[in-house]
Write a protein that holds these residues in place. Structure first.
Motif, PDB file in Angstrom:
ATOM      1  N   ALA A 150    -103.170   3.359 -18.680  1.00  0.00           N
ATOM      2  CA  ALA A 150    -102.910   2.112 -19.707  1.00  0.00           C
ATOM      3  C   ALA A 150    -104.263   1.807 -20.192  1.00  0.00           C
ATOM      4  CB  ALA A 150    -101.943   1.183 -18.861  1.00  0.00           C
ATOM      5  N   GLN A 151    -104.606   1.416 -21.492  1.00  0.00           N
ATOM      6  CA  GLN A 151    -105.608   0.822 -21.830  1.00  0.00           C
ATOM      7  C   GLN A 151    -105.823  -0.960 -21.824  1.00  0.00           C
ATOM      8  OE1 GLN A 151    -108.313   2.740 -23.054  1.00  0.00           O
ATOM      9  NE2 GLN A 151    -106.729   4.165 -22.060  1.00  0.00           N
ATOM     10  N   SER A 152    -104.521  -1.389 -21.540  1.00  0.00           N
ATOM     11  CA  SER A 152    -104.296  -2.734 -21.648  1.00  0.00           C
ATOM     12  C   SER A 152    -102.937  -3.457 -21.038  1.00  0.00           C
ATOM     13  CB  SER A 152    -104.701  -3.477 -23.014  1.00  0.00           C
ATOM     14  OG  SER A 152    -103.564  -3.132 -23.746  1.00  0.00           O
ATOM     15  N   ASN A 153    -103.048  -4.391 -20.506  1.00  0.00           N
ATOM     16  CA  ASN A 153    -101.813  -5.177 -20.053  1.00  0.00           C
ATOM     17  C   ASN A 153    -100.795  -5.234 -21.197  1.00  0.00           C
ATOM     18  OD1 ASN A 153    -102.283  -5.509 -17.369  1.00  0.00           O
ATOM     19  ND2 ASN A 153    -103.065  -7.704 -17.919  1.00  0.00           N
ATOM     20  N   ALA A 154    -101.465  -5.446 -22.555  1.00  0.00           N
ATOM     21  CA  ALA A 154    -100.719  -5.602 -23.722  1.00  0.00           C
ATOM     22  C   ALA A 154     -99.849  -4.332 -24.072  1.00  0.00           C
ATOM     23  CB  ALA A 154    -101.403  -6.001 -24.881  1.00  0.00           C
ATOM     24  N   GLU A 155    -100.509  -3.356 -23.737  1.00  0.00           N
ATOM     25  CA  GLU A 155     -99.870  -1.971 -23.807  1.00  0.00           C
ATOM     26  C   GLU A 155     -98.568  -1.768 -23.264  1.00  0.00           C
ATOM     27  OE1 GLU A 155    -101.711   2.514 -24.698  1.00  0.00           O
ATOM     28  OE2 GLU A 155    -102.308   1.479 -23.197  1.00  0.00           O
ATOM     29  N   GLN A 156     -98.699  -2.205 -21.763  1.00  0.00           N
ATOM     30  CA  GLN A 156     -97.589  -2.220 -20.926  1.00  0.00           C
ATOM     31  C   GLN A 156     -96.364  -3.182 -21.447  1.00  0.00           C
ATOM     32  OE1 GLN A 156     -98.980  -2.647 -17.008  1.00  0.00           O
ATOM     33  NE2 GLN A 156     -99.586  -0.492 -16.756  1.00  0.00           N
ATOM     34  N   VAL A 157     -96.881  -4.307 -21.800  1.00  0.00           N
ATOM     35  CA  VAL A 157     -95.675  -5.039 -22.308  1.00  0.00           C
ATOM     36  C   VAL A 157     -94.946  -4.624 -23.669  1.00  0.00           C
ATOM     37  CG1 VAL A 157     -95.427  -7.464 -23.460  1.00  0.00           C
ATOM     38  CG2 VAL A 157     -97.232  -7.196 -21.515  1.00  0.00           C
ATOM     39  N   ALA A 158     -95.714  -3.954 -24.554  1.00  0.00           N
ATOM     40  CA  ALA A 158     -95.225  -3.189 -25.703  1.00  0.00           C
ATOM     41  C   ALA A 158     -94.195  -2.044 -25.344  1.00  0.00           C
ATOM     42  CB  ALA A 158     -96.243  -2.626 -26.611  1.00  0.00           C
ATOM     43  N   LYS A 159     -94.571  -1.561 -24.089  1.00  0.00           N
ATOM     44  CA  LYS A 159     -93.725  -0.372 -23.778  1.00  0.00           C
ATOM     45  C   LYS A 159     -92.515  -0.935 -23.374  1.00  0.00           C
ATOM     46  CE  LYS A 159     -93.264   3.630 -20.980  1.00  0.00           C
ATOM     47  NZ  LYS A 159     -93.853   4.723 -20.221  1.00  0.00           N
ATOM     48  N   ILE A 160     -92.425  -2.065 -22.108  1.00  0.00           N
ATOM     49  CA  ILE A 160     -91.213  -2.375 -21.660  1.00  0.00           C
ATOM     50  C   ILE A 160     -90.516  -3.267 -22.837  1.00  0.00           C
ATOM     51  CG2 ILE A 160     -92.123  -4.663 -20.809  1.00  0.00           C
ATOM     52  CD1 ILE A 160     -89.623  -2.210 -19.104  1.00  0.00           C
ATOM     53  N   LEU A 188     -91.420  -6.432  -9.417  1.00  0.00           N
ATOM     54  CA  LEU A 188     -92.585  -5.852  -9.509  1.00  0.00           C
ATOM     55  C   LEU A 188     -92.387  -4.557  -8.721  1.00  0.00           C
ATOM     56  CD1 LEU A 188     -95.901  -7.428  -8.359  1.00  0.00           C
ATOM     57  CD2 LEU A 188     -95.333  -4.938  -7.980  1.00  0.00           C
ATOM     58  N   GLY A 189     -92.728  -3.504  -9.641  1.00  0.00           N
ATOM     59  CA  GLY A 189     -92.660  -1.889  -9.084  1.00  0.00           C
ATOM     60  C   GLY A 189     -94.264  -1.567  -9.208  1.00  0.00           C
ATOM     61  N   ALA A 190     -94.716  -1.214  -8.125  1.00  0.00           N
ATOM     62  CA  ALA A 190     -96.067  -0.878  -7.947  1.00  0.00           C
ATOM     63  C   ALA A 190     -96.288   0.617  -8.416  1.00  0.00           C
ATOM     64  CB  ALA A 190     -96.633  -0.941  -6.363  1.00  0.00           C
ATOM     65  N   GLY A 191     -97.427   0.717  -8.989  1.00  0.00           N
ATOM     66  CA  GLY A 191     -97.901   2.101  -9.337  1.00  0.00           C
ATOM     67  C   GLY A 191     -96.726   3.048 -10.114  1.00  0.00           C
ATOM     68  N   ARG A 192     -96.649   4.158 -10.044  1.00  0.00           N
ATOM     69  CA  ARG A 192     -95.594   5.079 -10.800  1.00  0.00           C
ATOM     70  C   ARG A 192     -94.418   4.525 -10.993  1.00  0.00           C
ATOM     71  NH1 ARG A 192     -93.179   9.442  -7.614  1.00  0.00           N
ATOM     72  NH2 ARG A 192     -93.685   9.251  -5.749  1.00  0.00           N
ATOM     73  N   HIS A 193     -94.042   3.757  -9.977  1.00  0.00           N
ATOM     74  CA  HIS A 193     -92.654   3.109 -10.096  1.00  0.00           C
ATOM     75  C   HIS A 193     -92.381   1.739 -11.034  1.00  0.00           C
ATOM     76  CE1 HIS A 193     -92.081   5.815  -6.640  1.00  0.00           C
ATOM     77  NE2 HIS A 193     -93.213   5.263  -6.134  1.00  0.00           N
ATOM     78  N   LEU A 233     -99.598   4.097 -18.136  1.00  0.00           N
ATOM     79  CA  LEU A 233     -98.553   3.874 -19.130  1.00  0.00           C
ATOM     80  C   LEU A 233     -97.604   4.905 -18.825  1.00  0.00           C
ATOM     81  CD1 LEU A 233     -97.824   1.933 -21.605  1.00  0.00           C
ATOM     82  CD2 LEU A 233     -98.917   3.500 -22.940  1.00  0.00           C
ATOM     83  N   ALA A 234     -97.789   5.832 -18.732  1.00  0.00           N
ATOM     84  CA  ALA A 234     -96.802   6.914 -18.494  1.00  0.00           C
ATOM     85  C   ALA A 234     -97.575   7.907 -17.249  1.00  0.00           C
ATOM     86  CB  ALA A 234     -96.495   7.709 -19.748  1.00  0.00           C
ATOM     87  N   LYS A 235     -96.647   8.875 -16.998  1.00  0.00           N
ATOM     88  CA  LYS A 235     -97.195  10.150 -16.070  1.00  0.00           C
ATOM     89  C   LYS A 235     -98.445  10.708 -16.713  1.00  0.00           C
ATOM     90  CE  LYS A 235     -96.084  14.019 -13.503  1.00  0.00           C
ATOM     91  NZ  LYS A 235     -94.805  14.932 -12.985  1.00  0.00           N
ATOM     92  N   GLY A 236     -99.438  10.520 -15.851  1.00  0.00           N
ATOM     93  CA  GLY A 236    -101.044  10.946 -16.222  1.00  0.00           C
ATOM     94  C   GLY A 236    -101.622  10.342 -17.351  1.00  0.00           C
ATOM     95  N   LYS A 237    -101.020   9.311 -17.801  1.00  0.00           N
ATOM     96  CA  LYS A 237    -101.547   8.460 -19.029  1.00  0.00           C
ATOM     97  C   LYS A 237    -102.083   7.072 -18.727  1.00  0.00           C
ATOM     98  CE  LYS A 237    -101.412   6.837 -23.744  1.00  0.00           C
ATOM     99  NZ  LYS A 237    -100.646   6.528 -24.829  1.00  0.00           N
TER     100      LYS A 237
END
Length: 128
Positions: free
Chosen positions: A87-97, A51-56, A81-85
């Motif tokens: 995330a709209q949802s958890n699903a968006e972060q899951v898709a990215k990883i 688990l990396g918190a925040g920007r990490h 989701l990215a620097k300065g962006k």
């Protein structure tokens, strides 16, 4: 201690958390140190999650996945989701990883595979 007393049965889930105020820092050296400690204490009898918190978040979990760990993402850990962006949802972060891991030729478990790996009872066997 808990394994030695029989209160926890392997394989267990070890989740290491980085970048939380008052906790271990989000540096690569700390990630490697925590993996070495888990290996020393439990051999291969555990699942390791990062688990990396925040920007990490994305950087640390990508490094951890390369080292054989599992990934945890979600807005509860990072709102970005990215620097300065945002995330709209958890699903968006899951898709990215998932995209990152697939590009690195790393396998992504299905929900059923993850439930089996972690000895979870499954969505049909819970009371909610």
């Amino acid at each position: 201690h808990f394994v030695d007393r029989g209160l926890v049965k392997p394989p267990m889930l070890i989740q290491t958390i980085f970048g939380i105020l008052g906790g271990i820092g989000p540096e690569a050296e700390n990630l490697m140190h925590m993996r070495r400690i888990a290996d020393h204490l439990f051999g291969e009898d555990f699942h390791w999650s990062i688990l990396g918190a925040g920007r990490h978040q994305m950087g640390l979990i990508t490094m951890g996945a390369i080292m054989g760990g599992h990934c945890r993402v979600g807005i509860e850990d990072s709102i970005f989701l990215a620097k300065g962006k945002l995330a709209q949802s958890n699903a968006e972060q899951v898709a990215k990883i998932r995209t990152i891991l697939k590009e690195l030729s790393l396998e992504v478990a299905t929900p059923d595979e993850a439930r089996k790996m972690l000895a979870l009872k499954g969505k049909n066997n819970v009371g909610f």
